[in-house]
Design a protein around this motif. Structure first.
Motif, PDB file in Angstrom:
ATOM      1  N   LEU A 343       0.835  -1.203   0.000  1.00 34.58           N
ATOM      2  CA  LEU A 343       0.000   0.000   0.000  1.00 34.58           C
ATOM      3  C   LEU A 343       0.871   1.256   0.000  1.00 34.58           C
ATOM      4  O   LEU A 343       0.992   1.941   1.019  1.00 34.58           O
ATOM      5  CB  LEU A 343      -0.917  -0.006   1.233  1.00 34.58           C
ATOM      6  CG  LEU A 343      -1.818  -1.235   1.388  1.00 34.58           C
ATOM      7  CD1 LEU A 343      -2.412  -1.283   2.776  1.00 34.58           C
ATOM      8  CD2 LEU A 343      -2.917  -1.189   0.341  1.00 34.58           C
ATOM      9  N   PRO A 344       1.483   1.586  -1.130  1.00 30.73           N
ATOM     10  CA  PRO A 344       2.286   2.806  -1.187  1.00 30.73           C
ATOM     11  C   PRO A 344       1.407   4.044  -1.220  1.00 30.73           C
ATOM     12  O   PRO A 344       0.197   3.965  -1.445  1.00 30.73           O
ATOM     13  CB  PRO A 344       3.061   2.657  -2.499  1.00 30.73           C
ATOM     14  CG  PRO A 344       2.188   1.792  -3.350  1.00 30.73           C
ATOM     15  CD  PRO A 344       1.474   0.863  -2.409  1.00 30.73           C
ATOM     16  N   SER A 345       2.017   5.194  -1.007  1.00 31.05           N
ATOM     17  CA  SER A 345       1.341   6.506  -1.117  1.00 31.05           C
ATOM     18  C   SER A 345       0.181   6.663  -0.149  1.00 31.05           C
ATOM     19  O   SER A 345      -0.855   7.235  -0.480  1.00 31.05           O
ATOM     20  CB  SER A 345       0.836   6.731  -2.558  1.00 31.05           C
ATOM     21  OG  SER A 345       1.880   6.587  -3.477  1.00 31.05           O
ATOM     22  N   LEU A 346       0.346   6.124   1.061  1.00 28.08           N
ATOM     23  CA  LEU A 346      -0.675   6.314   2.091  1.00 28.08           C
ATOM     24  C   LEU A 346      -0.252   7.406   3.055  1.00 28.08           C
ATOM     25  O   LEU A 346       0.922   7.512   3.416  1.00 28.08           O
ATOM     26  CB  LEU A 346      -0.894   5.019   2.888  1.00 28.08           C
ATOM     27  CG  LEU A 346      -1.646   3.869   2.218  1.00 28.08           C
ATOM     28  CD1 LEU A 346      -1.764   2.710   3.200  1.00 28.08           C
ATOM     29  CD2 LEU A 346      -3.024   4.299   1.759  1.00 28.08           C
ATOM     30  N   ARG A 347      -1.205   8.212   3.494  1.00 29.83           N
ATOM     31  CA  ARG A 347      -0.925   9.129   4.596  1.00 29.83           C
ATOM     32  C   ARG A 347      -0.946   8.329   5.893  1.00 29.83           C
ATOM     33  O   ARG A 347      -1.661   7.340   6.017  1.00 29.83           O
ATOM     34  CB  ARG A 347      -1.974  10.245   4.645  1.00 29.83           C
ATOM     35  CG  ARG A 347      -1.839  11.234   3.512  1.00 29.83           C
ATOM     36  CD  ARG A 347      -2.631  12.517   3.804  1.00 29.83           C
ATOM     37  NE  ARG A 347      -4.047  12.247   4.008  1.00 29.83           N
ATOM     38  CZ  ARG A 347      -4.913  12.035   3.018  1.00 29.83           C
ATOM     39  NH1 ARG A 347      -4.506  12.037   1.768  1.00 29.83           N
ATOM     40  NH2 ARG A 347      -6.182  11.821   3.279  1.00 29.83           N
ATOM     41  N   ILE A 348      -0.168   8.778   6.856  1.00 27.77           N
ATOM     42  CA  ILE A 348      -0.088   8.037   8.109  1.00 27.77           C
ATOM     43  C   ILE A 348      -1.203   8.510   9.037  1.00 27.77           C
ATOM     44  O   ILE A 348      -1.063   9.473   9.792  1.00 27.77           O
ATOM     45  CB  ILE A 348       1.293   8.225   8.775  1.00 27.77           C
ATOM     46  CG1 ILE A 348       2.396   7.884   7.773  1.00 27.77           C
ATOM     47  CG2 ILE A 348       1.420   7.348  10.005  1.00 27.77           C
ATOM     48  CD1 ILE A 348       2.328   6.473   7.216  1.00 27.77           C
ATOM     49  N   ASP A 349      -2.339   7.838   8.942  1.00 26.61           N
ATOM     50  CA  ASP A 349      -3.464   8.128   9.832  1.00 26.61           C
ATOM     51  C   ASP A 349      -3.904   6.820  10.479  1.00 26.61           C
ATOM     52  O   ASP A 349      -3.331   5.757  10.221  1.00 26.61           O
ATOM     53  CB  ASP A 349      -4.617   8.788   9.074  1.00 26.61           C
ATOM     54  CG  ASP A 349      -5.066   7.980   7.852  1.00 26.61           C
ATOM     55  OD1 ASP A 349      -4.836   6.744   7.833  1.00 26.61           O
ATOM     56  OD2 ASP A 349      -5.627   8.576   6.919  1.00 26.61           O
ATOM     57  N   ALA A 350      -4.925   6.888  11.332  1.00 26.31           N
ATOM     58  CA  ALA A 350      -5.336   5.706  12.094  1.00 26.31           C
ATOM     59  C   ALA A 350      -5.753   4.558  11.175  1.00 26.31           C
ATOM     60  O   ALA A 350      -5.371   3.400  11.390  1.00 26.31           O
ATOM     61  CB  ALA A 350      -6.478   6.077  13.041  1.00 26.31           C
TER      62      ALA A 350
END
Length: 622
Positions: A343-350
């Protein structure tokens, strides 16, 4: 007459990774070349492992071969060991599927993904025994057509290509092929074919445009030679991504390639508007693929390839509106079958951390943040839309979830950057480390590992920073030294590792990115002087480039060291990329005011891309 060129066993045994050159992989398309009207050699001008990892090439390969009248085959840059043999023994470059000589094909399509492959393009023409200059070609050799993101400034390569396709390849090739068949049947000349091709939207024929220059070396004007050739070439966009062609039987290489997995493209475009990012501008508007089709693609591709990993492809996967449902589908259907989910290009959220915790071995994997700038002031300048609080909160959640390794990506040399901004990179890394050591010791996974990587900023066409200046090699290395020294001063320096990009490569990339037609002379001379595989550090030779510029009397500083005026005519101004120059100027000025522009879902900023019907705007589909 087609020339069979299968390499002898003797040659194959002497070169590195001979499987690069033999074809016959799983899902390779086989046709009878005598039963088609058009033979298309699809080329990626880099080594096989890189080219076979490129999704766009797989899409067009599958799309072209769906046609009964076209046979599309693949071509890659021979590695230097085979290159030497082919030159010595006069072996023409060949396609993998039939081993036939590329010079016998109707089209040679070259995808141009990054500037540092430019000398490899000349390698392809040289080994294929095709004249370097388009003006010296007749029907005895293929029509050479370029596509990909670097065609948004094709001018440094203009003399070497018959045609460029501006935009996404799914739209206009049927029209081009139909024209080609008619012209060949009617006995039209190559020049007549190219003249008619220039009238197809998205097709740019450099020979049909004249460029004049001012005394200071900047462009005075660029205009068509004929009245019926468009002054502006309009980018082509696939608006219905859901029903667009997509390969459910991608080729499976014999050897490990860079992206050795199934790739699922979930959307195109980006809503974020980072001012340095060319992809975020030229691929506008944002378009999503329907989740039902994505589920089908995932199932079929995994079944047809045997791959053990599937990756989501997108500029910003977190912005895909049905991401949660898609990820849960992939986990529920494929995780227990031993399929890894990337899962590339993800923002680091919950949500992202929860998902990554389900699909990754936390102890082995690292999390990636791309703040791009160390200080909040500079993040506002580049419109990153990421605050320090958000970064530290995300890192904290990650650490509490079991992660201990973090990768941080930054750029040096951004417009308005100061030494304080540079030192802020090290300071931010230290704050992240502090956040880790705030967790109770019995809940940590050992020592925190933070890796900082900095690249050097290159202003790209069709971005708000296309007017910005660059710097020389020593200046860039000086900036890296400031960061390196600041890292050594941090309390948690033992937890921080720092890497930086090659500065001389950056300078050359900047020349190619914003160069005009005059740069083509340097590219050809450099190739003749032995420059090849410039994207590979073991082959890049900056001294050869410096000598080349001196030899032809070209001043590279003209292309890199000066800030452009807002009224300067750019080499790429003849292209309508959807995003207007007026929008770019507004964003350049807003950057200098250190102001953030909201993303496209929060507020439409009037960039012009919504003129393409069906794009996702902040209120949904138009």
């Amino acid at each position: 007459m087609n020339t069979k060129l299968a390499l002898s066993d003797e040659i194959l045994l002497t070169v590195d990774k001979p499987a690069r050159y033999i074809g016959n992989e799983l899902n390779m398309v086989k046709k009878d070349p005598t039963q088609v009207d058009i033979r298309f050699a699809m080329c990626f001008p880099d080594v096989y492992e890189i080219g076979m990892s490129h999704l766009g090439m797989q899409i067009l390969y599958d799309m072209f071969n769906q046609r009964e009248d076209v046979y599309c085959e693949r071509v890659f840059s021979p590695w230097p060991d085979l290159h030497k043999i082919m030159k010595e023994q006069q072996i023409p470059l060949f396609a993998l599927e039939t081993q036939d000589a590329v010079k016998d094909f109707d089209f040679l399509g070259i995808t141009i993904q990054y500037e540092m492959c430019y000398t490899n393009i000349l390698q392809i023409l040289d080994l294929a025994q095709i004249p370097f200059y388009a003006k010296n070609r007749d029907w005895d050799v293929p029509v050479v057509i370029g596509g990909g993101p670097c065609t948004y400034n094709p001018e440094p390569l203009a003399d070497f290509f018959d045609l460029f396709y501006i935009g996404e390849g799914e739209i206009r090739y049927d029209q081009l092929f139909a024209l080609y068949k008619v012209c060949r049947k009617n006995g039209s000349s190559r020049a007549e074919f190219l003249h008619e091709a220039a009238k197809i939207p998205g097709m740019y024929v450099p020979s049909l445009y004249e460029v004049s220059y001012k005394e200071d070396g900047t462009i005075e004007e660029m205009k068509p030679v004929f009245e019926d050739v468009p002054a502006k070439v309009e980018k082509q966009v696939v608006m219905d991504l859901t029903d667009a062609p997509y390969p459910e039987k991608p080729i499976v290489p014999f050897i490990k390639v860079t992206q050795d997995r199934v790739v699922l493209e979930i959307q195109r475009g980006c809503i974020r508007g980072c001012r340095f990012c060319q992809a975020g501008m030229i691929y506008r508007p944002n378009r999503e693929k329907d989740i039902s089709v994505l589920k089908k693609h995932a199932y079929e591709m995994l079944k047809n390839t045997g791959h053990e990993e599937i990756s989501l492809s997108s500029l910003s996967s977190s912005d895909y509106s049905q991401l949660e449902e898609l990820v849960n589908f992939l986990i529920d259907n494929f995780k227990e079958k031993g399929v890894n989910i990337s899962l590339p290009s993800l923002r680091i959220d919950a949500f992202s951390l929860d998902v990554m915790g389900k699909v990754q071995d936390i102890r082995k994997s690292s999390l990636t943040f791309a703040p791009e700038a160390g200080s909040q002031r500079l993040r506002n300048v580049i419109n990153k839309g990421l605050t320090e609080d958000v970064i530290l909160h995300g890192a904290g959640m990650a650490f509490e979830g079991g992660w201990q390794k973090v990768k941080l990506y930054f750029m040096l040399g951004l417009p308005t950057e100061t030494p304080e901004d540079m030192r802020a990179i090290a300071e931010l890394a230290n704050k992240i480390a502090v956040r880790y050591y705030e967790i109770p010791k019995d809940q940590r996974n050992g020592k925190c590992q933070i890796t900082i990587s900095t690249s050097f900023f290159v202003p790209k066409p069709f971005t708000p920073f296309q007017w910005a200046r660059m710097y020389d090699k020593d200046n860039y290395l000086g900036r890296a030294k400031i960061v390196n020294d600041a890292v050594k001063e941090q309390l948690n320096r033992k937890s921080i590792k720092y890497n930086w990009h090659e500065a001389d490569v950056t300078v050359l990339e900047g020349i190619f990115a914003r160069g005009d037609r005059k740069v083509g002379q340097a590219i050809l001379k450099a190739y003749e002087n032995g420059c090849i595989f410039d994207a590979w550090s073991e082959f890049f030779d900056n001294n050869r480039w410096i000598e080349t510029f001196k030899e032809i009397g070209m001043d590279p500083d003209f292309y890199t060291m000066r800030e452009r005026s807002l009224d300067e005519v750019f080499p790429w101004d003849f292209i309508d990329a959807g995003v207007t120059k007026e929008f770019m100027i507004r964003q350049w000025k807003t950057a200098m005011e250190e102001k953030v522009t909201p993303n496209c879902r929060m507020q439409c900023s009037g960039c012009g891309a919504m003129n393409y019907k069906g794009g996702v705007c902040f209120e949904g589909k138009n």
